[in-house]
Design a protein around this motif. Structure first.
Motif, PDB file in Angstrom:
ATOM      1  N   PHE A   1      14.140  -8.808   6.473  1.00 59.87           N
ATOM      2  CA  PHE A   1      13.040  -9.723   6.763  1.00 59.87           C
ATOM      3  C   PHE A   1      12.645  -9.684   8.238  1.00 59.87           C
ATOM      4  N   SER A   2      13.570  -9.324   9.103  1.00 62.58           N
ATOM      5  CA  SER A   2      13.270  -9.303  10.541  1.00 62.58           C
ATOM      6  C   SER A   2      12.507  -8.050  10.951  1.00 62.58           C
ATOM      7  N   ASP A   3      12.651  -6.986  10.192  1.00 66.65           N
ATOM      8  CA  ASP A   3      12.031  -5.708  10.548  1.00 66.65           C
ATOM      9  C   ASP A   3      10.545  -5.744  10.179  1.00 66.65           C
ATOM     10  N   PRO A   4       9.642  -5.720  11.155  1.00 68.84           N
ATOM     11  CA  PRO A   4       8.206  -5.809  10.864  1.00 68.84           C
ATOM     12  C   PRO A   4       7.671  -4.608  10.087  1.00 68.84           C
ATOM     13  N   ALA A   5       8.414  -3.508  10.074  1.00 68.30           N
ATOM     14  CA  ALA A   5       7.957  -2.318   9.352  1.00 68.30           C
ATOM     15  C   ALA A   5       8.203  -2.424   7.853  1.00 68.30           C
ATOM     16  N   ILE A   6       9.061  -3.351   7.447  1.00 67.35           N
ATOM     17  CA  ILE A   6       9.405  -3.500   6.028  1.00 67.35           C
ATOM     18  C   ILE A   6       8.474  -4.511   5.385  1.00 67.35           C
ATOM     19  N   ARG A   7       7.849  -4.116   4.276  1.00 66.51           N
ATOM     20  CA  ARG A   7       6.852  -4.953   3.611  1.00 66.51           C
ATOM     21  C   ARG A   7       7.366  -5.610   2.329  1.00 66.51           C
TER      22      ARG A   7
ATOM     23  N   PHE B   1       0.513  -3.979  -5.678  1.00 65.73           N
ATOM     24  CA  PHE B   1      -0.429  -3.126  -4.943  1.00 65.73           C
ATOM     25  C   PHE B   1      -1.871  -3.603  -5.122  1.00 65.73           C
ATOM     26  N   THR B   2      -2.211  -4.006  -6.340  1.00 67.91           N
ATOM     27  CA  THR B   2      -3.607  -4.328  -6.653  1.00 67.91           C
ATOM     28  C   THR B   2      -3.977  -5.775  -6.372  1.00 67.91           C
ATOM     29  N   GLY B   3      -2.980  -6.674  -6.393  1.00 64.55           N
ATOM     30  CA  GLY B   3      -3.273  -8.095  -6.221  1.00 64.55           C
ATOM     31  C   GLY B   3      -3.899  -8.733  -7.442  1.00 64.55           C
ATOM     32  N   GLU B   4      -3.840  -8.053  -8.582  1.00 65.59           N
ATOM     33  CA  GLU B   4      -4.440  -8.590  -9.801  1.00 65.59           C
ATOM     34  C   GLU B   4      -3.596  -9.714 -10.381  1.00 65.59           C
TER      35      GLU B   4
ATOM     36  N   GLY C   1      16.725   4.810  -9.210  1.00 63.75           N
ATOM     37  CA  GLY C   1      15.721   3.762  -9.007  1.00 63.75           C
ATOM     38  C   GLY C   1      14.951   3.958  -7.712  1.00 63.75           C
ATOM     39  N   GLN C   2      15.641   4.420  -6.676  1.00 61.56           N
ATOM     40  CA  GLN C   2      14.973   4.701  -5.408  1.00 61.56           C
ATOM     41  C   GLN C   2      13.872   5.731  -5.610  1.00 61.56           C
ATOM     42  N   ARG C   3      14.155   6.754  -6.412  1.00 64.97           N
ATOM     43  CA  ARG C   3      13.144   7.788  -6.661  1.00 64.97           C
ATOM     44  C   ARG C   3      11.919   7.211  -7.368  1.00 64.97           C
ATOM     45  N   VAL C   4      12.140   6.239  -8.248  1.00 64.08           N
ATOM     46  CA  VAL C   4      11.013   5.611  -8.940  1.00 64.08           C
ATOM     47  C   VAL C   4      10.113   4.896  -7.925  1.00 64.08           C
ATOM     48  N   LEU C   5      10.713   4.156  -7.015  1.00 65.80           N
ATOM     49  CA  LEU C   5       9.926   3.476  -5.985  1.00 65.80           C
ATOM     50  C   LEU C   5       9.196   4.487  -5.102  1.00 65.80           C
ATOM     51  N   GLU C   6       9.859   5.579  -4.792  1.00 65.63           N
ATOM     52  CA  GLU C   6       9.223   6.611  -3.971  1.00 65.63           C
ATOM     53  C   GLU C   6       8.051   7.250  -4.706  1.00 65.63           C
ATOM     54  N   GLU C   7       8.164   7.399  -6.019  1.00 65.87           N
ATOM     55  CA  GLU C   7       7.053   7.941  -6.807  1.00 65.87           C
ATOM     56  C   GLU C   7       5.853   7.002  -6.807  1.00 65.87           C
ATOM     57  N   MET C   8       6.092   5.709  -6.524  1.00 63.56           N
ATOM     58  CA  MET C   8       4.996   4.752  -6.380  1.00 63.56           C
ATOM     59  C   MET C   8       4.324   4.878  -5.017  1.00 63.56           C
ATOM     60  N   GLY C   9       4.878   5.722  -4.154  1.00 63.73           N
ATOM     61  CA  GLY C   9       4.300   5.928  -2.826  1.00 63.73           C
ATOM     62  C   GLY C   9       4.969   5.121  -1.734  1.00 63.73           C
TER      63      GLY C   9
ATOM     64  N   GLN D   1       0.856  -1.180   0.000  1.00 67.87           N
ATOM     65  CA  GLN D   1       0.000   0.000   0.000  1.00 67.87           C
ATOM     66  C   GLN D   1       0.896   1.235   0.000  1.00 67.87           C
ATOM     67  N   LYS D   2       0.376   2.318  -0.514  1.00 68.56           N
ATOM     68  CA  LYS D   2       1.151   3.551  -0.486  1.00 68.56           C
ATOM     69  C   LYS D   2       1.492   3.903   0.954  1.00 68.56           C
ATOM     70  N   GLY D   3       2.735   4.297   1.146  1.00 68.81           N
ATOM     71  CA  GLY D   3       3.222   4.595   2.487  1.00 68.81           C
ATOM     72  C   GLY D   3       4.008   3.453   3.094  1.00 68.81           C
TER      73      GLY D   3
END
Length: 302
Positions: A69-75, A153-156, A30-38, A8-10
């Motif tokens: 993988f250990s950090d619960p904040a990382i998705r 993001f969409t799960g499609e 590339g980092q900026r591209v991911l950030e533009e995805m939210g 999800q964004k954020g």
């Protein structure tokens, strides 16, 4: 197979470099591209580490993987680029830790080794897809490559047909099974190890870069003699990047090798070392048809 949660964004995601350090400017682009995805992007502590001692380098790259993988904040965990050395860290991974903290793991090329290892020992769906520094930089990125992150993001589910690229059938039929595979060199080097690709009942994805036709033929023959093609339900041939003369020879090798296959074989999918480079989940159910050629892939996230 365990499907990781959708993004999800954020959401916070990590970028790591299991196969070696990336170009710094390309990674930042590339980092900026991911950030533009939210997405909120964090860079692994050892991403730019160019340790000459391969053993020490492997331990540091592994530390970034485990920390992400250990950090619960990382998705999600996205690889920066390919290179070499992923096979060295495969035996050292804490697969129970990964299984207990399922999240998106995304990359290709040398990362193929880890995509297969994590699937086998963590029962986790992994993702063969464009990498942050090598594919999302300003020189390489296309809108199609960037758009292939959308299903996270969409799960499609993903439908890949001739609207995406000019697919060509080598052997006709219909096959169903989990999507598996990746880079041909890494699939071959995994033979006889605990990390050998699980090809039984699968739709097998194969791509390669900068290998001459005779080497492609040799590696395919190696896979065949090892029994990899004995029980596959289909083969999806991705990009085989080479200069025009060599590419013509490679296509002949592929067509001759698979001409009489008992399973469907379709070529010219834009996966791997190419632009666009479409991301796909591995370990989920897929259906390959040839009339017309089409690959339908279940969602890799839940």
């Amino acid at each position: 197979m365990i499907k990781p949660s959708s993004l999800q964004k954020g959401d916070r995601v990590a970028v790591i470099a299991p196969a070696g350090p990336p170009d710094r400017e390309h990674l930042l682009q590339g980092q900026r591209v991911l950030e533009e995805m939210g997405l909120d992007v964090v860079i692994g502590k050892n991403v730019f580490n160019a340790e000459e001692d391969l053993a020490a380098a492997g331990e540091k790259r592994l530390a970034d993987l485990h920390e992400a993988f250990s950090d619960p904040a990382i998705r999600g965990v996205f690889c920066a680029n390919g290179g070499f050395g992923s096979a060295k860290i495969a035996p050292m991974i804490d697969y129970e830790k990964l299984q207990s903290n399922p999240k998106i793991f995304w990359g290709y090329s040398d990362i193929t080794y880890l995509l297969n290892a994590i699937q086998q020992f963590s029962d986790l769906v992994t993702f063969h897809g464009p990498m942050v520094a090598s594919d999302l930089n300003d020189e390489q990125i296309t809108k199609e490559t960037a758009s292939s992150f959308a299903p996270l993001f969409t799960g499609e589910s993903i439908i890949y047909d001739s609207h995406t690229s000019r697919l060509q059938t080598i052997a006709h039929g219909t096959g169903e099974g989990p999507l598996a595979g990746g880079n041909l060199t890494l699939l071959t080097s995994g033979l006889g190890t605990p990390y050998q690709v699980k090809s039984k009942g699968s739709i097998l994805l194969i791509e390669e870069v900068a290998e001459p036709a005779f080497r492609v033929d040799l590696m395919l023959t190696h896979l065949k003699q090892a029994g990899v093609f004995d029980e596959v339900q289909g083969v999806v041939l991705g990009n085989f990047q080479a200069d025009p003369d060599e590419h013509f020879k490679i296509r002949k090798v592929l067509q001759n090798f698979f001409a009489h296959a008992r399973f469907p074989v379709v070529e010219n999918f834009l996966f791997g070392h190419c632009q666009p480079n479409y991301g796909v989940p591995l370990g989920v159910e897929a259906t390959l048809t040839t009339s017309p050629p089409q690959l339908l892939i279940d969602s890799g996230v839940q």
